[in-house]
Motif scaffolding. Structure first.
Motif, short mmCIF file in Angstrom:
data_model
loop_
_atom_site.label_atom_id
_atom_site.label_comp_id
_atom_site.label_asym_id
_atom_site.label_seq_id
_atom_site.Cartn_x
_atom_site.Cartn_y
_atom_site.Cartn_z
N LYS A 36 17.39 24.60 22.52
CA LYS A 36 18.23 24.25 23.67
C LYS A 36 18.01 25.25 24.81
N ARG A 37 17.94 26.52 24.44
CA ARG A 37 17.71 27.56 25.46
C ARG A 37 16.36 27.37 26.16
N CYS A 38 15.35 27.07 25.35
CA CYS A 38 14.01 26.87 25.94
C CYS A 38 13.99 25.63 26.84
N THR A 86 14.28 32.64 16.41
CA THR A 86 13.54 31.64 17.18
C THR A 86 12.99 30.57 16.23
N THR A 87 12.12 29.73 16.79
CA THR A 87 11.37 28.81 15.95
C THR A 87 10.09 29.53 15.49
N LEU A 106 21.54 35.99 27.23
CA LEU A 106 22.99 35.82 27.34
C LEU A 106 23.37 35.07 28.61
N VAL A 107 22.75 35.44 29.73
CA VAL A 107 23.12 34.81 31.01
C VAL A 107 22.23 33.60 31.31
N GLU A 108 21.43 33.20 30.30
CA GLU A 108 20.58 32.00 30.40
C GLU A 108 19.59 32.07 31.54
#
Lengths: 204, 204
Positions: free
Chosen positions: A125-127, A86-87, B48-50
């Motif tokens: 990006k995910r966050c 993570t960050t 994984l599945v966002e």
């Protein structure tokens, strides 16, 4: 030389060296403290005055051997630094999930992208997909100027670099798209003022 | 015997023992895995599945001595566990800041409050002030039943205990106010379904 961990992940030794062993890229910082310390003391202040709850994540360490000289004293005798996924910072502010990374450079005209790691970009990006508020705090040491830059710009530059684009973000770009943060007494680095501006911009 | 850290904080040795050294309070768990592992694998799946970005925080460790046999290999030779100042898990889900702690008991009729630490309660209260979504995941090992309980109830019981109130939360109360979480294949413990119910309740 690249060395593999017990967990199979590559280890970036230099970024884990204690501060004093690191080759400091800042020669004449105006202050004794560095960006990380400025953020940590600011977070302590935010906690104290109930303005936000933001913590630096502990460095992940793989413990291999622990001695128990007595039941209540555990001494770690062998352990290894692990790569984070993570960050460094996250927390909650006025209902918003904040997530960010802090970096310094001694460069004078641009911020080198090599200061970031792929996993940090992926994590931001995910966050963002989950509607988190992600950004970087960037310090130009030689000017002692700190900026908040929304992660979307960093991600654009990062992906452009992967397509053989430029390897740094120009200071002029950061001045234009980021929010500069002034130094103060308490909190030392009032970056939530810049977060407020970012939120205002995002709500438009 | 209580032992002070280098940082002056008291150290809770037992909670830091490696899993296999812990006195397990569950004798006949239906599964080989424990609550923490179930949550971690579920978090991996969510990533994984966002569906959400939720991570367990690394255990804070105070590093005292590091050897550098070569530039890229750092071996920690002396370190100590430190007391965390937050809960174990946090992250972002659909724009919400989630923050929670996971605990198991072998008790059959109630959940002992001694499983929680003051700093965890304080942290959850602070996050609530910032409009974070905080809760606990509680597992009754002997029944293999897991519940999500909003932190507000836990905080009430905690403060009541400080005023010589009862020292545990009755299972019947948790059944009535919490949301039970079923075990599945993937994710193993779909606790975000319970989070959705909690969010729905809070929005009413």
């Amino acid at each position: 030389m690249a060395v593999n961990y017990p967990n199979g992940k590559l280890f970036d030794a230099v970024s884990h060296l204690p501060e004093k062993k690191k080759k400091r890229d800042t020669i004449y910082s105006n202050r004794g403290m560095n960006l990380e310390e400025d953020i940590n003391t600011s977070n302590d202040y935010y906690l104290l005055v109930e303005r936000a709850v933001i913590h630096k994540k502990p460095t992940p360490i793989q413990v291999v051997k622990v001695d128990y000289p007595s039941r209540s004293a555990a001494i770690i005798k062998e352990a290894y630094y692990r790569q984070s996924s993570t960050t460094d910072y996250n927390g909650v502010y006025k209902g918003y999930y904040l997530d960010f990374e802090a970096k310094e450079t001694n460069n004078k005209t641009s911020f080198p992208l090599k200061n970031f790691h792929e996993h940090q970009i992926v994590h931001m990006k995910r966050c963002n997909q989950q509607m988190g508020i992600t950004f970087v705090l960037i310090r130009f040491s030689c000017y002692n100027r700190v900026f908040l830059l929304d992660s979307s710009y960093l991600i654009d530059f990062w992906e452009n670099k992967l397509n053989n684009g430029r390897k740094s973000i120009p200071l002029a770009f950061i001045e234009s798209k980021g929010f500069e943060i002034g130094y103060g007494f308490n909190p030392r680095l009032d970056y939530l003022v810049a977060v407020d501006k970012l939120l205002e911009m995002k709500m438009k």
